[in-house]
Design an enzyme around this catalytic site. Sequence first.
Site, PDB file in Angstrom:
ATOM      1  N   SER A 544       0.847  -1.350  -0.092  1.00  0.00           N
ATOM      2  CA  SER A 544       0.010  -0.135  -0.254  1.00  0.00           C
ATOM      3  C   SER A 544       0.892   1.316  -0.054  1.00  0.00           C
ATOM      4  CB  SER A 544      -0.997  -0.090   1.208  1.00  0.00           C
ATOM      5  OG  SER A 544      -1.932  -0.805   0.933  1.00  0.00           O
ATOM      6  N   ALA A 744      -2.035  12.487   1.083  1.00  0.00           N
ATOM      7  CA  ALA A 744      -2.590  11.313   0.989  1.00  0.00           C
ATOM      8  C   ALA A 744      -1.767  10.039   1.756  1.00  0.00           C
ATOM      9  CB  ALA A 744      -2.832  10.993  -0.427  1.00  0.00           C
ATOM     10  N   LYS A 745      -2.568   8.705   1.856  1.00  0.00           N
ATOM     11  CA  LYS A 745      -1.772   7.719   2.423  1.00  0.00           C
ATOM     12  C   LYS A 745      -2.472   6.414   1.962  1.00  0.00           C
ATOM     13  CE  LYS A 745      -3.947   8.429   6.957  1.00  0.00           C
ATOM     14  NZ  LYS A 745      -3.658   8.589   8.508  1.00  0.00           N
ATOM     15  N   GLY A 748      -5.911   1.165   0.147  1.00  0.00           N
ATOM     16  CA  GLY A 748      -6.313  -0.187  -0.753  1.00  0.00           C
ATOM     17  C   GLY A 748      -6.614  -1.438   0.079  1.00  0.00           C
ATOM     18  N   GLU A 749      -6.074  -1.446   1.287  1.00  0.00           N
ATOM     19  CA  GLU A 749      -5.957  -2.771   2.102  1.00  0.00           C
ATOM     20  C   GLU A 749      -6.639  -2.797   3.316  1.00  0.00           C
ATOM     21  OE1 GLU A 749      -2.512  -5.111   1.676  1.00  0.00           O
ATOM     22  OE2 GLU A 749      -1.580  -3.541   1.129  1.00  0.00           O
TER      23      GLU A 749
END
Lengths: 793, 155, 328
Positions: A544, A744-745, A748-749
Amino acid sequence: MNDHRVVGKGLPRIDGPEKATGKAVFTVDVELKGMLHGKILRSPYPHARIISIDTSEAEKLPGVKAIMTGKDTSGVRYAFVDTPRYPADETPLAVDKVRYIGDEVAAVAAISEEIAEEALRLIKVEYEILPAVFTPEEAMKPEAPVIHDAPMEGTSAWEEWGAATKTRSYEKESPHNNLNAYTSYSIGNIEKGFASADYIREDRFTTKGTAHCAMEPHAAVASYDPIEDKLDMWLSTMGIFLKRFNLSKALRLPISKVRVRHSYCGGAFGGKIDAFPYEYCAAYLSMKTGKPVRIELTREECFMTTRQRHPIIVDIKTGITKDGKIVAQDVKVIADSGGYRGSGAIVVFLCHGFSFPVYDIPNYRYEGFGVYTNNPIRGPQRGHGAPQVRFAIDSQLDLIARENGLDPVELMLKNVRHKGDRLPNGDVLQSCGLTECITGAANAVNWQQNRNNPGAGRKKRGVGISASAMFSGAMYYPFASAAMVKMHDDGTATLYTGSQEIGQGCYTTLAQVLAEELGIGLEDVRVVAGDTELTPIDIGSFLSGGALVTGNAVKLAAADAKKQLFEVAAESFNVPIEDLEARDKRIFVRNDESKTMPFAKAVQLSVFRRNGNPVIGTGSYKGNPETDRYPSLAKAKGLFTPAYGFSVQAAEVEVDTETGEFRLVRVANFHDCGFPLNKTIVEGQVEGCTSMGQGQAMLEEIVLENGQLFSSNFLDYKLPLATETPEIIDGLVSTIEPNGPFGAKEVGEGALAGMLAAIANAVHDATGVRVRETPVTPEKILADLEKLAKSSS
Amino acid sequence: MKQIITLKVNGELRDAAISVNKTLLEVLREDLGLTGTKKGCDHGECGACTVLVNGIPTSSCLTLAVTCQGKDIMTIESLASIDKLHPLQEAFINHGAIQCGFCTPGMLLVAKTLLDEDPHPDREKITASIAGNICRCTGYVKIIEAIEAVAAQTP
Amino acid sequence: MRLPEFDFYEPPTLQEALPLLTSGNARIIAGGTDLIVALKRRLETPAVILSLHKIKELDYIVQDEGYLKIGAMTTLKKIKTSPTVNRLFPALAQAAREVASPILQGQATIGGNLCLNTRCRYYNQSEFWRQSQQTCYKAGGEKCLVTHKQDCSASFSGDMAPILLAWEADITIAAPEGTKQMSLREFFTYNSKIPNQLAANPKGILTEVRIPLEKKEWSSLYTKARLRGSIDFPLAGAGLAVDLDPSGRLCRGAAIVATGVGPGPLVLEAAGDLVGQEITGELIKSVAQKAAAEIHPVRTGRIGPRYQRARFKTLVIDGLTNLAELED
């Protein structure tokens, strides 16, 4: 943040038209002139010694061009994890033993798939069947069959990367048999912690293996040029530079002779980063024949041999005080790695690393065991350890709350970490929206009204909640991402990035970062990506790190290009460079908008005045800027990640108490992704995580009996269909991570990890049934409802 | 047993010398170069290989190519006109209904058939209609919304 | 997986098709949704494949001679959308909607669905997969891998048969020696290894399904339990039909047929308890209890037989409650 022009908006993805028209080329679509088709012969036995392999009949079959067996690859190691402590334990083809059903034994290249399949039928393998073991706890016993005899020799990949300095042989850290990984960690004083607790409970939770089910089957195309001694590969993968490194090492080719390209990838979810024998075999067969070779796995092979999520046993003991503060937690994790280590050494680290950032627990002890069995190999899958361990922790927290008459939400809020907290390993939470996620998700399912309110009828309703954390990249080869921004005569730009579009939308979000930083529109950006020769190095689309690490590299590259344009304009307008700003593909002098220059003009001036410089910006960013070392997997020491993404899932279910069938009515999935670079894409990630988590909580299960897979197709392996779709409330919590591009960070997981406990807790809230082993099925619920009815009557 | 068959694909007559045991999917991808049609499972369980045969969504992996002679076959390659996307393609792109894109061709052709047969399906009907097309990426929400959006635009 | 080699015929008429059956080791393909997968898995390797797709005379839905007649090659999609079927026998349209997935309904035919092979977790696997096990009884081995007996326990999972059996539908079989009518009960052998009269070296072709029109007066439904809303075979299914007098209470005739839980679609005797009775909630429960006792599922799929039986019972209770228009 409101003055952003490109980032933060739900712009349509730039790869949309290609994918909507069928023009997008996936690896399975790559067709080269004279291409051969490869197939792999696999072991039908879970544990056996290979006595002999006879390929003579297969070689006679017209159309067969090459056959390879373990003797061709003897001495070659090829594995995802290769550290001094955990040296690679896989060979591309079995050399002496096979260790699970599906283990690769031989490979064939032929002029058609039909002939390759037929050739496999003609290869005769004689096996001596060995005793096998299928549960990690059995495998750990001293009398269990030993699956790997001697450790592998040689220099590990991590030493070659320079990320590990000390070479030492593999030492077993504990007296257990078949151990392949061990992580231990503690803070505070666990005994004193429990002594100070008012309430303590111990539980065991287990999770079943699950499959990634990327819709594109795994595939590799290799094309070797024997004259130039160069290998070209197309892979459906998540990390071309890691693949290049591993392949060059295993094939004993210099890095400069291996080119890995990424065609579009039909889904990955963690399942396309491990080192797979079919990739090596495609390359080897191409080198042997001098012709391109494609190996595309069948769906059954994907289920059996391309890794699964680790089935995990979690023993957990937690102590709380009267006012609901967790004062001690002891977590023991046993991960079934299957026949090879796969990502076993990583998952037992991540079960700690992805979970510990959620609650602030002063006295904590963690032990993780990775264990060999004769089951299929396990590898990374979306969340990699987090869903399993969060299932245990938040299921137990729900039980603790119920036993003590507390509200689980209040219990969570009392214990969660906050912005500014420093974790014991040194990671600082520079952004943390856990509290907002918890309250947001709880409110979205009307927590206060719906909890403990199942209703009177046959169908009962309930709500449940769980939280999780996730890295935004970490120190893993190649450790850093770089990016290039090339300006064109018309003021538009091309982004060169080594990242991979796997469905997550990175081409679009990275192009948005570029456009925002440079002051152009998304339509002004083209992306060239996924080619180890054409593009700068990239960490890959796993762990990620795409948005934060590669995003930062792109932002820096765009800033560099912009600075070069500004230098030209500053000279023309005779103003200091600080007075310039850019938007709409133009440069403006701040406070004097009459002085303006289109980018196109600036590019032109640069060419004429600056020695032909056409303006190419570069930028790079390291996975963890403050450290040169990867974190210790065994000791869980060192910095893990530059930022954590946080998420909270609240689920509402309706259970039919006559049948045990239940419906996921609503999910509120709140994610602190720092800042959503593309709202639609972030929602897509959250919704995809919700669906996958729903499947793994309610439906999906790798069914194994004596190492054999009974769920190797989409009928028997039940992933959610459109008909299972719940109402999904996406909560995008913006916390602006200082380390991230525009804040942003990760996204997706993590949003999957809490689904398991949220659903199990909701079923409990509705019915009183506690399911401690995923998936939570009607069969289990009904059996427990019957037991409850009996015990109450 | 090889024979030469003529298939009408996307309005064009195409010849292929094939064995009778080849599926329509194999012939489209390998003999006619139409790789927009995808093989997801090869067993009729995922919907990725869906094409339209005489307007009916069909799993091309379960269909013998030889039985398609004289029928109209439509693949994803002809959903858009030369220079304009089909409204469903536009909507899928704009609503985030595409992620990895592998299920997209089959999903679009099923959605097209649905709207051809019923221009204003309700959400339940949309959901039921795409239930044979597996998407692992999106969780289906945005796909359903994209189809709804096209239905809403249709007078 | 590639298909095995075979000779292929696609005759345009039934007359031309029938002689081809005598060549031996021929298999008939209709929609292909069951057979093609079996071929890819090498569960079957016939020398001849005989396709019926060109035989237009087998694709129709008509009312004639007191029957609703449906040609065997009529697809399930046509059945589910047919105004005639939806008017006369809505439960048949509904059963068609429950089969597999919407895509497969466009290919699969009613004839093919009745001829559906039985299924088992040891049998419906690839050629490679099966190498890890002894050959199961259905595939020609000595013992069933589920029960370890010399018998096959694969489960019939068709969704169309139960409601057709509940209406006492019959079928027409064309054979080289002539055409004959056969009741569906006779067609199913209740032998898992060879589940119907046309399985294994078929000597005829199923051409038509006939439903007696008087059954349209019965209240009927097909109800199916599965883990997901589509694609899945039934973990249990029930075809239910009751003939209620005009008062809507007195039951003059009834049928309960189970699927997914045994070697064939099982016509259950428990339905007899409804006949001549006023339908009440209590009666339904006792009938369902009895019906569930008549089925003997074994573990041929993912779901345990205990749950299958419990779920079947609830299907019957809910279904009959619905048909009798009683409150839950």
